[in-house]
Design a protein around this motif. Sequence first.
Motif, short mmCIF file in Angstrom:
data_model
loop_
_atom_site.label_atom_id
_atom_site.label_comp_id
_atom_site.label_asym_id
_atom_site.label_seq_id
_atom_site.Cartn_x
_atom_site.Cartn_y
_atom_site.Cartn_z
N ILE A 148 0.92 -1.05 0.28
CA ILE A 148 0.10 -0.48 -0.11
C ILE A 148 0.80 1.01 -0.05
O ILE A 148 0.51 2.28 -0.37
CB ILE A 148 -1.18 0.16 1.45
N GLU A 149 1.94 1.50 0.21
CA GLU A 149 3.06 2.49 0.33
C GLU A 149 3.25 2.63 -0.98
O GLU A 149 4.35 4.13 -0.75
CB GLU A 149 4.29 2.38 0.96
N ASN A 150 2.79 1.71 -1.79
CA ASN A 150 2.96 2.26 -3.52
C ASN A 150 2.60 2.99 -4.20
O ASN A 150 2.34 3.42 -5.52
CB ASN A 150 3.79 0.85 -4.12
N ALA A 151 1.20 3.38 -2.32
CA ALA A 151 0.11 3.57 -3.79
C ALA A 151 0.06 4.95 -4.16
O ALA A 151 0.79 5.73 -3.16
CB ALA A 151 -0.90 3.24 -3.43
N ASP A 152 -0.54 5.56 -5.36
CA ASP A 152 -0.92 7.13 -5.39
C ASP A 152 -1.83 7.78 -5.13
O ASP A 152 -1.12 9.25 -4.83
CB ASP A 152 -0.46 7.20 -7.19
N SER A 153 -2.84 7.14 -4.42
CA SER A 153 -3.55 8.12 -3.25
C SER A 153 -4.48 6.77 -2.71
O SER A 153 -4.49 5.36 -3.27
CB SER A 153 -4.93 8.28 -4.23
N ILE A 154 -4.95 7.04 -1.26
CA ILE A 154 -4.99 5.42 -0.74
C ILE A 154 -6.47 6.16 0.16
O ILE A 154 -5.97 7.85 0.28
CB ILE A 154 -4.50 5.85 0.29
N VAL A 155 -7.58 5.81 0.38
CA VAL A 155 -8.62 6.18 0.99
C VAL A 155 -8.28 5.46 1.97
O VAL A 155 -8.64 4.28 2.33
CB VAL A 155 -9.98 5.91 0.16
N VAL A 156 -9.01 6.50 3.75
CA VAL A 156 -9.45 5.43 4.69
C VAL A 156 -10.17 6.44 5.87
O VAL A 156 -10.41 7.50 5.33
CB VAL A 156 -7.93 5.61 5.86
N ASP A 157 -10.85 5.92 5.72
CA ASP A 157 -12.17 5.88 6.66
C ASP A 157 -12.13 5.68 8.23
O ASP A 157 -12.86 4.66 8.50
CB ASP A 157 -13.66 5.38 6.10
N PRO A 158 -11.86 6.95 8.90
CA PRO A 158 -11.74 6.33 10.33
C PRO A 158 -13.16 6.59 11.41
O PRO A 158 -13.40 5.89 12.35
CB PRO A 158 -11.22 7.83 10.99
N HIS A 159 -14.08 6.50 10.18
CA HIS A 159 -15.35 6.14 10.55
C HIS A 159 -15.41 4.30 10.69
O HIS A 159 -16.96 4.28 11.06
CB HIS A 159 -16.52 6.81 10.19
N LYS A 160 -14.86 3.59 10.72
CA LYS A 160 -15.05 2.48 10.23
C LYS A 160 -14.60 2.17 11.16
O LYS A 160 -14.61 1.92 11.95
CB LYS A 160 -14.85 2.22 8.75
N SER A 161 -12.90 1.03 10.09
CA SER A 161 -11.97 0.64 11.48
C SER A 161 -10.72 1.82 12.08
O SER A 161 -9.86 0.79 13.18
CB SER A 161 -10.77 0.01 10.14
N LEU A 162 -11.12 3.07 12.97
CA LEU A 162 -10.79 3.66 13.82
C LEU A 162 -11.73 4.46 15.08
O LEU A 162 -11.23 5.57 15.58
CB LEU A 162 -9.54 5.25 13.02
N PHE A 163 -13.35 3.97 14.89
CA PHE A 163 -13.65 3.99 15.45
C PHE A 163 -14.70 5.42 16.19
O PHE A 163 -15.39 5.99 17.11
CB PHE A 163 -13.42 3.61 17.36
N LEU A 164 -14.66 6.38 15.49
CA LEU A 164 -14.70 7.62 15.09
C LEU A 164 -16.37 7.70 14.82
O LEU A 164 -17.11 6.61 13.91
CB LEU A 164 -14.27 8.38 14.10
N GLN A 165 -16.70 8.70 14.69
CA GLN A 165 -18.19 9.75 13.93
C GLN A 165 -18.32 9.05 12.70
O GLN A 165 -17.74 9.18 11.93
CB GLN A 165 -18.41 10.65 14.35
N TYR A 166 -19.63 9.02 12.10
CA TYR A 166 -19.89 9.10 11.13
C TYR A 166 -19.76 9.90 10.20
O TYR A 166 -19.32 11.53 11.24
CB TYR A 166 -21.16 8.62 10.02
N GLY A 167 -19.11 10.43 8.71
CA GLY A 167 -18.47 11.71 8.30
C GLY A 167 -17.34 12.15 8.70
O GLY A 167 -17.18 13.07 8.35
N THR A 168 -16.27 11.16 8.81
CA THR A 168 -15.29 11.08 9.00
C THR A 168 -14.38 10.13 7.63
O THR A 168 -14.70 8.90 8.10
CB THR A 168 -14.26 11.34 10.22
#
Length: 375
Positions: free
Chosen positions: A217-237
Amino acid sequence: MLDAFQTAADHGVNTTAPGYLAYFSAGGLFSSALAELLAQTYNRFTCVADLAPALVAMEHGVLHWFCERFGLPPGSIGLTTTGGSMATLTALISARHDRLGDQIAAGTLYVTEHTHFCVDKAARIVGLPVQQVRVVPTEGLLMDPDAARAMIRADRARGLRPFLLVGTAGATSTGTIDPLADLAELAREEGLWFHVDAAYGGGFQLTARGRARLSGIENADSIVVDPHKSLFLQYGTGILLVRDAAALGAAHRGGGHYTQDGAVVHGLHDYGYLGPELTREFRGLRLWLPLHLHGVGAFRDALDEKLNLAEAAYQRLTADQLFEVPWKPDLTVVAVRLRGDDQLNHHLLERINASGRIFLPAPASKTASSCGSTR
């Protein structure tokens, strides 16, 4: 009025309840909610760094930290979004501009049947017809790099312009991770922008097992992460990470005479010129406060616990002769079905969900029909 709100909120699925085992829930940390209350109360404008430089610096620091965690090089950049869909759209716009310029008529991008449909949606928004979103065959639920290579070269021979390859780090339907290192190498060989949808799986980068499974994944040009999934934060993040800050800025630059008085703050980006939104709230605090208050170790421990729980569920289910478990989980999605026909499995799924105590999703994929998947 508060009673009316409470009544309305009670009419819906509690996605943080213990029995909610479908899709991906939002943890909803109180510390993140408190951060949002503070940010909305002060209501500072963070699209332009000059108007709230210290707040923008706080957000910039968190995003730079995420870039480092994913192994992106100096010069990479982050953008906080409302979620994976907006982050994906921003990434696709950047890839299109960087690889095609204004000549988008023949541009093609490459996904699998398990790629999140937000990619297809983003392609339609930017003007790419459905036939230019090419579906690559899978092998064992994962994108087949050889098949992708053959399709890319065949499309190029037909006069099309392949520009974007999408890998998935934790598919919604299967939980599986594409061969990211092989896909990154293929994208480099063929001159394509390599995008990784790690909306679900990205948070596990904080753990040793997660880093091993997300290798490449470190070779990606772009990465999407949703902290509201696997980092336990609120929706909309959501978070978008891009290897080349210049590519992100070039795709979204603009301005008007009314911006002439804005000053450039050294080392800080004007977020309004890095994505589609020209007005946005101060989103950085909902990330900054929980990470600083609880410490990264608390998140890492919680994620390791989820990996342990998935492994325990997998071991118990495979030991029970009533069930079939078609594949070992890459992360925390465990697909399972009763031994028997689909009708029997659908009947069991309906009985479980009708109880109102447990919510399991429908069959995970066409490739391996399942009774349900636990998260």
